[in-house]
Write an enzyme that holds these catalytic residues in place. Structure first.
Site, mmCIF file in Angstrom:
data_model
loop_
_atom_site.group_PDB
_atom_site.id
_atom_site.type_symbol
_atom_site.label_atom_id
_atom_site.label_comp_id
_atom_site.label_asym_id
_atom_site.label_seq_id
_atom_site.Cartn_x
_atom_site.Cartn_y
_atom_site.Cartn_z
ATOM 1 N N TYR A 237 36.087 -69.556 31.166
ATOM 2 C CA TYR A 237 35.305 -69.522 32.405
ATOM 3 C C TYR A 237 35.839 -70.663 33.265
ATOM 4 C CZ TYR A 237 31.804 -66.340 30.399
ATOM 5 O OH TYR A 237 31.158 -65.258 29.851
ATOM 6 N N PRO B 297 26.880 -61.022 36.262
ATOM 7 C CA PRO B 297 27.508 -60.904 34.943
ATOM 8 C C PRO B 297 27.989 -62.211 34.310
ATOM 9 C CG PRO B 297 28.949 -60.025 36.649
ATOM 10 C CD PRO B 297 27.665 -60.366 37.321
ATOM 11 N N LYS C 131 24.854 -60.990 30.064
ATOM 12 C CA LYS C 131 23.543 -60.661 29.491
ATOM 13 C C LYS C 131 23.059 -59.226 29.704
ATOM 14 C CE LYS C 131 22.488 -64.268 27.363
ATOM 15 N NZ LYS C 131 23.547 -64.000 26.409
ATOM 16 N N HIS D 198 33.929 -64.155 18.313
ATOM 17 C CA HIS D 198 34.314 -65.400 18.992
ATOM 18 C C HIS D 198 33.308 -66.490 18.650
ATOM 19 C CE1 HIS D 198 37.413 -64.184 22.131
ATOM 20 N NE2 HIS D 198 37.246 -63.136 21.354
ATOM 21 N N TYR E 77 23.927 -68.298 25.414
ATOM 22 C CA TYR E 77 25.095 -67.414 25.505
ATOM 23 C C TYR E 77 25.164 -66.484 24.295
ATOM 24 C CZ TYR E 77 29.765 -65.864 26.798
ATOM 25 O OH TYR E 77 30.836 -65.093 27.171
#
Ligand code: FAD
Ligand code: DHB
Length: 390
Positions: free
Chosen positions: A196, A288, A292, A72, A380
């Site tokens: 998200y 979460p 990570k 991604h 990220y």
């Protein structure tokens, strides 16, 4: 029975450590209280950082990951009736994440260990840590395993951290007033990238596992029970929180797994006591939202492998002595990032209108300023292993 490294726990941390040590000619025995089928089926994380993928590939356990994992190059932040792409390909060129289920990583590592004749023991009872200060050994189910070093890779609820005497570890902790309901569904993802979503009803995350399996999470009250979440309610709530931009429609399907995960931040320092070294969730956990936890476990194990190799190959204890300090920089960076992502995207009961406006104002900043978006993107996808704390 004797081995060089006694490893408690066959999660990603324990299995990867055993495999990396084997590649360096160091022996280990892994003791796991659950069955092999159980650990291979436990649905958890799905986002692998670039450094985690590189580690698995370099260690020779990445063939299926490279074949079946989904690379991604961006994620979407959805709020206020619009979606905003955080474009890794533009903000942090050359770095990406790969979506590949944690239990697939676990399966690949177990297969590699067994193919190499590795000693993995499942369903062991009553593992106990003894004299970690001097001559460490483990006992389990009436047996004794003498070791030079013990690796506590037994997750947050394991026995290794509680076996450190009182007063040695300093604990930093925060509990969040909500949990995540995780759902796995046999349905094609409704989006190409992870979403998200922040809404007034709470947070939702659309993730995936394959072209035919989707993974979702919903913010739910801390005391939520899966029994309160029949499939129709899950789909209705996912639709309410994700169908917030024009033209987006969530495809529903059969739900094949459901579970509630509490949200907590936790660090125990130092991550070692005598010849006992803690790695992964045994030493620290993050909520979460930043994806990570698994990646931190892999980072710890890389550091521990190098330290153990220096110890066993050259008798040098310096890297082992510095293990905790070497890991904690990355751990704290991930703690901050995970707390920050959680705060940015969830609703808090105590939030007043001012708090909610602050949150959306910050989201506007993150999605419009290249500098702020780059901060999100580089954390990220994961900071490089040789630069854990830029
Ligand atoms: P664990 O996976 O917990 O493994 C510990 C092992 O030790 C287990 O197999 C356990 O059975 C065993 N054990 C425990 N006690 C004993 C004992 N007494 N004796 C013997 N064995 C014992 N992380 C990410 O990086 N990305 C994500 O996208 C992500 N999403 C997540 C989503 C959810 C819903 C959850 C719950 C977690 C998520 N995480 C994510 C976190 C990630 O799953 C964990 O950080 C990761 O599992 C840590 O690996 P570990 O090996 O340290 O611990
Ligand atoms: C997944 C889990 C996470 O915690 C996250 O932030 C993104 C994706 C997942 O399981 O796919």
């Amino acid at each position: 029975m004797r081995t060089q490294v006694g490893i408690i726990g066959a999660g990603p941390a324990g299995l990867l450590l055993s495999h990396l040590l084997h590649l360096r000619g160091i022996s280990s025995v892994v003791l796991e209280k659950r069955s092999r089928a159980y650990v291979e089926r436990r649905v958890r994380a799905g986002v692998l950082e670039q450094g985690t993928v590189d580690t698995l590939v370099e260690a020779g356990v990445g063939a299926r990951l490279l074949r079946e994992g989904l690379p991604h190059h961006g994620i979407e932040l959805r709020y206020g009736g619009a979606g905003h792409r955080i474009a890794f390909d533009k903000l942090v060129p050359g770095r990406a994440i790969t979506v590949y289920g944690q239990q697939e990583v676990v399966k690949d590592l177990i297969a590699a260990r067994l193919a190499a004749g590795g000693d993995l023991r499942f369903e062991v009872e009553d593992v106990e840590v003894h004299s970690p200060e001097s001559e460490p050994y483990l006992t389990f189910g009436g047996e004794r395993l003498d070791c030079d070093v013990i690796a506590g890779c037994d997750g947050f609820h394991g026995v290794s951290r509680p076996s450190v005497p009182d007063g040695v570890l300093e604990v930093f902790e925060r509990e969040y007033p909500f949990a995540w309901l995780g759902v796995l569904a046999e349905v094609a993802p409704s989006s190409e990238e992870l979403i998200y979503a922040r809404t007034e009803r709470g947070f939702a995350l659309h993730s995936m596992r394959s072209p035919t399996v989707s993974r979702f999470y919903l913010q739910v009250p801390a005391d939520a029970d899966v029994a309160q979440w029949p499939d129709e309610r899950v789909w209705a709530e996912l639709k309410a929180r994700l169908e917030t931009v024009p033209g987006f429609e969530l495809t529903t399907g059969e739900i094949i797994e459901k579970g509630v995960t509490p949200m907590r931040s936790f660090v125990a320092e130092p991550m070692q006591y005598g010849r006992l070294y803690l790695a992964g969730d045994a030493a620290h956990i993050v909520p979460p939202t930043g994806a990570k936890g698994l990646n931190l476990a892999v980072a710890d194990v890389r550091v521990l492998t190098e330290a153990l190799a220096a110890f066993f190959e050259h008798g040098s204890p310096e890297l082992l002595d510095g293990y905790s300090a070497a890991c904690l920089k990355r751990v704290w960076r991930a703690q901050h990032f995970s707390w920050w992502m959680t705060t940015l995207l969830h609703t808090f009961d105590e939030d007043d209108p001012y708090g909610r406006r602050l949150q959306t104002s910050y989201l506007d900043y993150v999605t419009s300023s290249e500098a702020a978006a780059t901060t999100l993107a580089e954390n990220y996808v994961g900071l490089p292993f040789d630069r854990p704390h830029v």
